[in-house]
Design a protein around this motif. Structure first.
Motif, mmCIF file in Angstrom:
data_model
loop_
_atom_site.group_PDB
_atom_site.id
_atom_site.type_symbol
_atom_site.label_atom_id
_atom_site.label_comp_id
_atom_site.label_asym_id
_atom_site.label_seq_id
_atom_site.Cartn_x
_atom_site.Cartn_y
_atom_site.Cartn_z
ATOM 1 N N GLU A 182 -8.471 20.376 6.028
ATOM 2 C CA GLU A 182 -7.780 20.618 7.294
ATOM 3 C C GLU A 182 -6.335 20.132 7.239
ATOM 4 N N ASN A 183 -5.905 19.623 6.097
ATOM 5 C CA ASN A 183 -4.496 19.273 5.928
ATOM 6 C C ASN A 183 -4.037 19.788 4.575
ATOM 7 N N TYR A 184 -2.753 19.662 4.316
ATOM 8 C CA TYR A 184 -2.191 20.301 3.128
ATOM 9 C C TYR A 184 -2.591 19.626 1.821
ATOM 10 N N ALA A 185 -2.990 18.367 1.867
ATOM 11 C CA ALA A 185 -3.312 17.695 0.604
ATOM 12 C C ALA A 185 -4.149 16.454 0.856
ATOM 13 N N THR A 186 -5.366 16.448 0.312
ATOM 14 C CA THR A 186 -6.199 15.252 0.270
ATOM 15 C C THR A 186 -6.537 14.991 -1.186
ATOM 16 N N THR A 187 -6.149 13.827 -1.697
ATOM 17 C CA THR A 187 -6.345 13.510 -3.111
ATOM 18 C C THR A 187 -7.598 12.661 -3.287
ATOM 19 N N PHE A 188 -8.474 13.098 -4.190
ATOM 20 C CA PHE A 188 -9.697 12.372 -4.500
ATOM 21 C C PHE A 188 -9.547 11.609 -5.808
ATOM 22 N N PRO A 189 -10.392 10.599 -6.023
ATOM 23 C CA PRO A 189 -10.351 9.886 -7.299
ATOM 24 C C PRO A 189 -10.461 10.859 -8.471
ATOM 25 N N GLY A 190 -9.667 10.627 -9.489
ATOM 26 C CA GLY A 190 -9.625 11.546 -10.617
ATOM 27 C C GLY A 190 -8.495 12.544 -10.517
ATOM 28 N N GLY A 191 -7.841 12.616 -9.332
ATOM 29 C CA GLY A 191 -6.672 13.469 -9.191
ATOM 30 C C GLY A 191 -6.898 14.816 -8.548
ATOM 31 N N ALA A 241 0.844 -1.195 0.000
ATOM 32 C CA ALA A 241 0.000 0.000 0.000
ATOM 33 C C ALA A 241 0.876 1.241 0.000
ATOM 34 N N PRO A 242 0.568 2.245 -0.823
ATOM 35 C CA PRO A 242 1.369 3.470 -0.834
ATOM 36 C C PRO A 242 1.180 4.256 0.450
ATOM 37 N N TYR A 243 2.216 4.975 0.845
ATOM 38 C CA TYR A 243 2.137 5.799 2.047
ATOM 39 C C TYR A 243 1.346 7.071 1.759
ATOM 40 N N MET A 244 1.683 7.738 0.704
ATOM 41 C CA MET A 244 0.936 8.881 0.184
ATOM 42 C C MET A 244 1.387 9.074 -1.251
ATOM 43 N N SER A 245 0.689 9.906 -1.999
ATOM 44 C CA SER A 245 1.075 10.151 -3.388
ATOM 45 C C SER A 245 2.243 11.129 -3.447
ATOM 46 N N ALA A 246 2.892 11.192 -4.606
ATOM 47 C CA ALA A 246 3.996 12.135 -4.792
ATOM 48 C C ALA A 246 3.514 13.573 -4.633
ATOM 49 N N LYS A 247 2.329 13.876 -5.136
ATOM 50 C CA LYS A 247 1.801 15.238 -5.013
ATOM 51 C C LYS A 247 1.499 15.568 -3.558
ATOM 52 N N GLU A 248 0.941 14.614 -2.824
ATOM 53 C CA GLU A 248 0.679 14.847 -1.406
ATOM 54 C C GLU A 248 1.987 15.080 -0.650
ATOM 55 N N SER A 249 3.003 14.280 -0.959
ATOM 56 C CA SER A 249 4.314 14.481 -0.331
ATOM 57 C C SER A 249 4.830 15.881 -0.602
ATOM 58 N N GLU A 250 4.729 16.327 -1.834
ATOM 59 C CA GLU A 250 5.203 17.666 -2.198
ATOM 60 C C GLU A 250 4.474 18.751 -1.414
ATOM 61 N N LEU A 251 3.150 18.658 -1.355
ATOM 62 C CA LEU A 251 2.379 19.711 -0.699
ATOM 63 C C LEU A 251 2.580 19.699 0.814
ATOM 64 N N SER A 269 6.409 9.975 -0.312
ATOM 65 C CA SER A 269 5.608 8.993 -1.066
ATOM 66 C C SER A 269 6.339 7.675 -1.227
ATOM 67 N N ARG A 270 7.644 7.678 -1.023
ATOM 68 C CA ARG A 270 8.443 6.455 -1.157
ATOM 69 C C ARG A 270 8.653 5.739 0.169
ATOM 70 N N THR A 271 7.998 6.200 1.223
ATOM 71 C CA THR A 271 8.058 5.523 2.515
ATOM 72 C C THR A 271 7.536 4.093 2.371
#
Length: 396
Positions: A180-189, A97-107, A123-125
Motif C-alpha cells: 500500500e506504499n511505494y516501498a517496504t523493505t524486508f530482511p534480505g533486501g 535509527a535510520p529514517y528510511m533506506s536509500a532505495k525506499e527514498s528513491e522509490l 534516507s539522510r533525514t
C-alpha cells in the motif's frame, strides 16, 4: 478519489502530489507562483527533538501472519509486515535509527514525481532515536500507541510524532501496510512495491483498505502483547492501555480497528475520510477528529458528519484552518530539504508542535486518565486550532 498524481513533472508536481491521498480531497497550493517557484533545497532534513525527558530507542520488526494470504498479491500466502517500535530507552548513546533506506527514498520520490533532488535524500533525514537501544520501564507500565500512515506513504513519515510520544513514556508501533506504499523493505533486501496503487480508483477501495489495515493492526497487537511476543520489550506494554492514531487512510484504519478490535481503547483520525461502518448502537470509546480546513463540519468530506452522530462516548472535532493534508506528518519537515513549499499557512515546525501537543493530550487523557484542559476549550496558546460544533456547523 484516485491517488494517482494530478500533475506531472518537476518539483511543482511533487509538491501537490505529496499533499494528496486517497482519504481526503486535494488541497490547492496557495498560489500558482508558490508551486512554480519552490525554495532552494537546504540539505538533509532534521526532525525536531522530542519534548519528553526519556531517551528514545527504535527497533524494526519483521512479522509474518500465516493465518491469511496477502490481500493484494494472491501468490503470497502469508501476510508480511514491517513494523518500527519506538520506546523509552535505557540510554542515549548508540547509532541513530535510520529514517528510511536509500532505495525506499528513491522509490518514494519517484512514486510521488518529486524530481530535482538526490534520490537518497530522505534516507539522510536525521532522527533522534537510538537503533536497538535497550528498552526501559517497569513490567506492564507503558501504554501502546499504534500509528498508521496515509496511502502510499511509509511508516517513517510519522517518525517525529512517534519519537515525541516515546520520549513521554509511550511504546509506539508504526506499521507499513505492505503493497500500500511505494516501498517496504524486508530482511534480505526484497522491496515490496505499491500493488494497491493500481486499484485505487476501484469502487469500494477505501472500505477494502481500511478493513485490511484493521486486520493488520489486530495481528500486530497479537505479536506485541500476546504469547511469544515479537519484541524484546513487550513485557513493558500494558495491554489494557492501547490506542491508535492514523493519518489519511491510516485514520480510516484507526476507526476500522476500533470497530473490529476492542483492545483499541481510543483513536485519533488525522485528516482522513472514514470508511468503516460503525454499528447502529454506536461506538462508545473515545475518538478525536483532527483535520485541516476541508474537514470542517458540513465541508467537502461528509464522512465525519456521518460518523459523529454514532460516536456515543467522549469525542472532539478539531480543525486547523491553516493546515494542509500532510500537516500532521513529517512531510512539511522534509519539504525544505526537497526545495518545496507546501500549501497552508503553518510552518513545518508549528505543524509538528501542534500535532504532537494535541495527540499527546488525547492519549494522556484516555490512556493515563490525566485531565487535559487543552481538549475542553480553545487555547490562546494554540490559536491555530479550532474546536468544532457539528450541530451548528461552526468552529471557533
Amino acid at each position: 478519489m484516485s491517488v494517482k498524481p494530478l500533475l506531472r513533472g518537476g518539483l511543482a508536481a511533487g509538491l501537490l502530489v505529496l499533499a494528496v491521498s486517497a482519504c481526503s480531497p486535494p488541497v490547492a497550493p496557495r498560489s500558482a507562483a508558490a508551486s512554480a517557484a519552490p525554495s532552494k533545497a537546504s540539505g538533509p532534513a532534521a526532525l525536531p527533538a522530542p519534548t519528553g525527558t526519556r531517551p528514545v530507542g527504535a527497533a524494526v520488526l519483521h512479522l509474518k501472519d500465516r493465518s491469511r494470504p496477502d490481500p493484494w498479491v494472491a501468490e503470497e500466502k502469508t501476510r508480511q509486515l514491517m513494523v518500527t517500535v519506538w520506546y523509552p530507552a535505557a540510554g542515549r548513546s548508540g547509532r541513530a535509527a535510520p529514517y528510511m533506506s536509500a532505495k525506499e527514498s528513491e522509490l518514494v520520490l519517484k512514486g510521488k514525481r518529486v524530481y530535482g533532488s538526490p534520490y537518497d535524500l530522505l534516507s539522510r533525514t536525521r532522527t533522534h532515536a537510538v537503533a536497538d537501544a535497550a528498552p526501559a520501564g517497569r513490567r506492564a507500565s507503558l501504554p501502546l500507541v499504534v500509528l498508521s500512515p496515509g496511502f502510499t506513504m511509509p511508516r517513517s513519515t510519522l517518525t517525529a510524532l512517534a519519537e515525541d510520544l516515546a520520549s513521554h513514556g509511550y511504546v509506539v508501533a508504526g506499521i507499513d501496510h505492505t503493497h500500500e506504499n511505494y516501498a517496504t523493505t524486508f530482511p534480505g533486501g526484497r522491496v515490496a512495491d505499491c500493488v494497491a496503487c493500481d486499484s485505487d480508483s476501484d469502487f469500494g477501495f477505501g472500505t477494502k483498505v481500511s478493513g485490511i489495515r484493521a486486520a493488520d493492526v489486530s495481528f500486530v497487537l497479537d505479536r506485541l502483547t500476546g504469547d511469544g511476543a515479537a519484541w524484546k520489550g513487550s513485557s513493558l506494554i500494558d495491554p489494557d492501555r492501547i490506542a491508535m492514531v492514523g493519518q489519511s487512510m491510516g485514520g480510516a484504519g484507526a476507526l476500522a480497528a476500533m470497530v473490529k478490535d476492542r483492545r483499541v481503547r481510543a483513536g485519533v483520525v488525522m485528516d482522513g475520510t472514514t470508511y468503516a461502518r460503525i454499528p447502529k448502537g454506536g461506538l462508545a470509546r473515545p475518538v478525536m477528529f483532527l483535520g485541516s480546513a476541508g474537514h470542517r463540519p458540513g465541508g467537502r468530506d461528509i464522512s465525519w458528519d456521518r460518523d459523529w452522530k454514532l460516536l456515543t462516548g467522549w469525542k472532539r472535532w478539531l480543525v486547523l484552518p491553516g493546515g494542509d493534508h500532510q500537516s500532521f506528518t513529517d512531510v512539511p519537515l522534509l519539504a525544505g530539504a526537497l526545495g518545496m513549499e507546501l500549501p497552508g499557512s503553518l510552518t513545518a515546525a508549528r505543524s509538528a508542535e501542534l500535532t504532537r501537543t494535541y495527540v499527546r493530550a488525547f492519549l494522556d487523557r484516555h490512556l493515563r486518565e490525566e485531565p487535559q484542559p487543552l481538549l475542553e476549550r480553545p487555547s490562546p496558546r494554540h490559536p491555530e486550532v479550532t474546536h468544532c460544533a457539528p450541530a451548528t456547523k461552526s468552529c471557533a
